[in-house]
Design a protein around this motif. Structure first.
Motif, PDB file in Angstrom:
ATOM      1  N   VAL A  16       0.851  -1.190   0.000  1.00 54.34           N
ATOM      2  CA  VAL A  16       0.000   0.000   0.000  1.00 54.34           C
ATOM      3  C   VAL A  16       0.882   1.233   0.000  1.00 54.34           C
ATOM      4  CG1 VAL A  16      -1.811   1.289   1.201  1.00 54.34           C
ATOM      5  CG2 VAL A  16      -1.808  -1.223   1.268  1.00 54.34           C
ATOM      6  N   THR A  17       0.776   2.050  -1.047  1.00 53.01           N
ATOM      7  CA  THR A  17       1.532   3.304  -1.065  1.00 53.01           C
ATOM      8  C   THR A  17       0.753   4.366  -0.300  1.00 53.01           C
ATOM      9  OG1 THR A  17       0.586   4.265  -3.087  1.00 53.01           O
ATOM     10  CG2 THR A  17       2.357   2.658  -3.364  1.00 53.01           C
ATOM     11  N   ILE A  27      -7.197   1.478   4.655  1.00 54.40           N
ATOM     12  CA  ILE A  27      -7.210   0.330   3.747  1.00 54.40           C
ATOM     13  C   ILE A  27      -6.264  -0.748   4.247  1.00 54.40           C
ATOM     14  CG2 ILE A  27      -6.584  -0.423   1.417  1.00 54.40           C
ATOM     15  CD1 ILE A  27      -7.589   2.336   0.447  1.00 54.40           C
ATOM     16  N   ALA A  28      -5.091  -0.352   4.690  1.00 55.65           N
ATOM     17  CA  ALA A  28      -4.123  -1.320   5.213  1.00 55.65           C
ATOM     18  C   ALA A  28      -4.698  -2.063   6.416  1.00 55.65           C
ATOM     19  CB  ALA A  28      -2.828  -0.601   5.589  1.00 55.65           C
ATOM     20  N   ILE A  40       4.081  -1.344   3.604  1.00 49.86           N
ATOM     21  CA  ILE A  40       3.564   0.022   3.546  1.00 49.86           C
ATOM     22  C   ILE A  40       4.705   0.960   3.204  1.00 49.86           C
ATOM     23  CG2 ILE A  40       2.455   1.862   4.874  1.00 49.86           C
ATOM     24  CD1 ILE A  40       1.371  -0.365   6.708  1.00 49.86           C
ATOM     25  N   CYS A  41       4.468   1.844   2.242  1.00 49.03           N
ATOM     26  CA  CYS A  41       5.518   2.792   1.888  1.00 49.03           C
ATOM     27  C   CYS A  41       4.943   4.189   1.698  1.00 49.03           C
ATOM     28  CB  CYS A  41       6.252   2.344   0.622  1.00 49.03           C
ATOM     29  SG  CYS A  41       5.287   2.442  -0.903  1.00 49.03           S
ATOM     30  N   SER A  42       5.786   5.177   1.958  1.00 52.51           N
ATOM     31  CA  SER A  42       5.478   6.580   1.674  1.00 52.51           C
ATOM     32  C   SER A  42       6.770   7.359   1.850  1.00 52.51           C
ATOM     33  CB  SER A  42       4.384   7.130   2.596  1.00 52.51           C
ATOM     34  OG  SER A  42       4.896   7.404   3.878  1.00 52.51           O
ATOM     35  N   ILE A  91      -1.427  -8.021  -3.981  1.00 53.38           N
ATOM     36  CA  ILE A  91      -2.325  -6.869  -4.007  1.00 53.38           C
ATOM     37  C   ILE A  91      -1.486  -5.593  -3.978  1.00 53.38           C
ATOM     38  CG2 ILE A  91      -4.168  -5.643  -2.784  1.00 53.38           C
ATOM     39  CD1 ILE A  91      -4.570  -8.564  -1.368  1.00 53.38           C
ATOM     40  N   LEU A  92      -1.780  -4.682  -4.871  1.00 50.46           N
ATOM     41  CA  LEU A  92      -1.155  -3.361  -4.863  1.00 50.46           C
ATOM     42  C   LEU A  92      -2.249  -2.317  -4.712  1.00 50.46           C
ATOM     43  CD1 LEU A  92       1.087  -1.211  -5.352  1.00 50.46           C
ATOM     44  CD2 LEU A  92       0.644  -1.503  -7.820  1.00 50.46           C
ATOM     45  N   VAL A  93      -2.085  -1.424  -3.752  1.00 48.24           N
ATOM     46  CA  VAL A  93      -3.000  -0.298  -3.589  1.00 48.24           C
ATOM     47  C   VAL A  93      -2.217   0.986  -3.849  1.00 48.24           C
ATOM     48  CG1 VAL A  93      -4.598   0.935  -2.075  1.00 48.24           C
ATOM     49  CG2 VAL A  93      -4.352  -1.561  -1.875  1.00 48.24           C
ATOM     50  N   ASN A  94      -2.531   1.643  -4.960  1.00 46.59           N
ATOM     51  CA  ASN A  94      -1.892   2.914  -5.310  1.00 46.59           C
ATOM     52  C   ASN A  94      -2.665   4.047  -4.656  1.00 46.59           C
ATOM     53  OD1 ASN A  94       0.362   2.257  -7.111  1.00 46.59           O
ATOM     54  ND2 ASN A  94      -1.209   1.459  -8.500  1.00 46.59           N
ATOM     55  N   ASN A  95      -2.219   4.426  -3.472  1.00 43.97           N
ATOM     56  CA  ASN A  95      -2.942   5.429  -2.693  1.00 43.97           C
ATOM     57  C   ASN A  95      -2.199   6.751  -2.550  1.00 43.97           C
ATOM     58  OD1 ASN A  95      -4.962   6.312  -0.481  1.00 43.97           O
ATOM     59  ND2 ASN A  95      -2.984   6.358   0.579  1.00 43.97           N
ATOM     60  N   SER A  96      -0.892   6.762  -2.742  1.00 43.92           N
ATOM     61  CA  SER A  96      -0.131   8.009  -2.582  1.00 43.92           C
ATOM     62  C   SER A  96      -0.732   9.111  -3.453  1.00 43.92           C
ATOM     63  CB  SER A  96       1.331   7.799  -2.973  1.00 43.92           C
ATOM     64  OG  SER A  96       1.998   7.035  -2.002  1.00 43.92           O
TER      65      SER A  96
END
Length: 256
Positions: A16-17, A27-28, A40-42, A91-96
């Motif tokens: 999850v970005t 979401i995470a 988790i990344c940011s 699963i990839l969540v493009n949230n950034s």
């Protein structure tokens, strides 16, 4: 398969970005509660680490990483670290995301570039890199976080951020196009278009115009910390195995 099994993510791995706070964190939390291991990344590692520690208490493995999603090198390094630790990304969540409030005539070109780079280029780069591993194993779920702002033109008193709105419309079409291209690999690509939720990004506009915004929402409220979780879990799980290229709008009816 029972209905509960359809939503079970036990043993899956998600990236999850922008997952250290706000909608990404919500979401995470949902995916972790369903049994999913979480990366988790940011840009702010400390936020990601704090969230990862909290999610680890749910009994899943976690990993926190710093990442600038507009940097191809950063994206590649993060994806490689996740694959090295977990062996896969299901699963990839493009949230950034980024935004910039200004009238069209006053918006700096650099601000336009920043918003488009994070919201569109970042979604592309991360999908591209993660997608390579998903294609190789023949499965995957990608969830792009768009916005109701990408579906309708808001009056300037509600939202005056043309770069943000345009970028989210691009994310919605990117979702459709990528879903078409990668369906043959069993890689599903969908998006969620949230309406107004209380986040760091929306705080200023909600503080100024919250009552007026709520008055135009048919359900007469903004989203809370739980209202996005079900949508994310649905698109991340086997429950959505006949759904791709779609945008699920979670906005209290604001786009009607």
């Amino acid at each position: 398969m029972s209905v509960f099994q359809l939503f079970d993510l036990t043993g899956k791995v998600a990236l999850v970005t922008g997952g250290g706070r706000g909608l990404g964190k919500q979401i995470a939390e949902a995916l972790a509660e369903a049994g999913c291991h979480m990366a988790i990344c940011s840009r702010k590692l400390e936020n990601c680490q704090e969230t990862a520690d909290q999610l680890g208490e749910k009994g899943v493995k976690t990993l926190a990483l710093a990442c600038d999603v507009t940097s191809k090198d950063d994206v590649k390094a993060v994806v490689n670290k996740v694959l090295s630790q977990f062996g896969r990304i299901d699963i990839l969540v493009n949230n950034s995301g980024a935004t910039w409030g200004a009238t069209v005539e006053d918006m700096p070109a650099e601000a336009w570039d920043k918003v488009m780079n994070v919201n569109v280029k970042g979604t592309f780069l991360m999908s591209q890199e993660v997608g390579k591993s998903m294609i190789q194993k023949g499965s995957g779920k990608i969830i792009n976080i768009a916005s109701v702002a990408g579906l309708k033109a808001e009056p300037e008193e509600v939202l005056n951020a043309i770069g943000y709105s345009t970028s989210k419309a691009a994310v919605i079409h990117f979702t459709k196009d990528l879903a078409r291209k990668w369906a043959k690999h069993q890689v599903y690509v969908n998006s969620i278009a949230p309406g107004f939720f209380p986040t760091t990004m929306t705080k200023a506009v909600l503080d100024r115009k919250g009552k007026d915004i709520v008055s135009h929402i048919p359900l007469k409220r903004i989203g809370d910390e739980n209202m996005l979780k079900g949508a994310a879990l649905y698109l991340a799980s086997s429950a959505s195995d006949f759904v791709t290229g779609q945008t699920l709008v979670v906005d209290g009816g604001a786009s009607l």
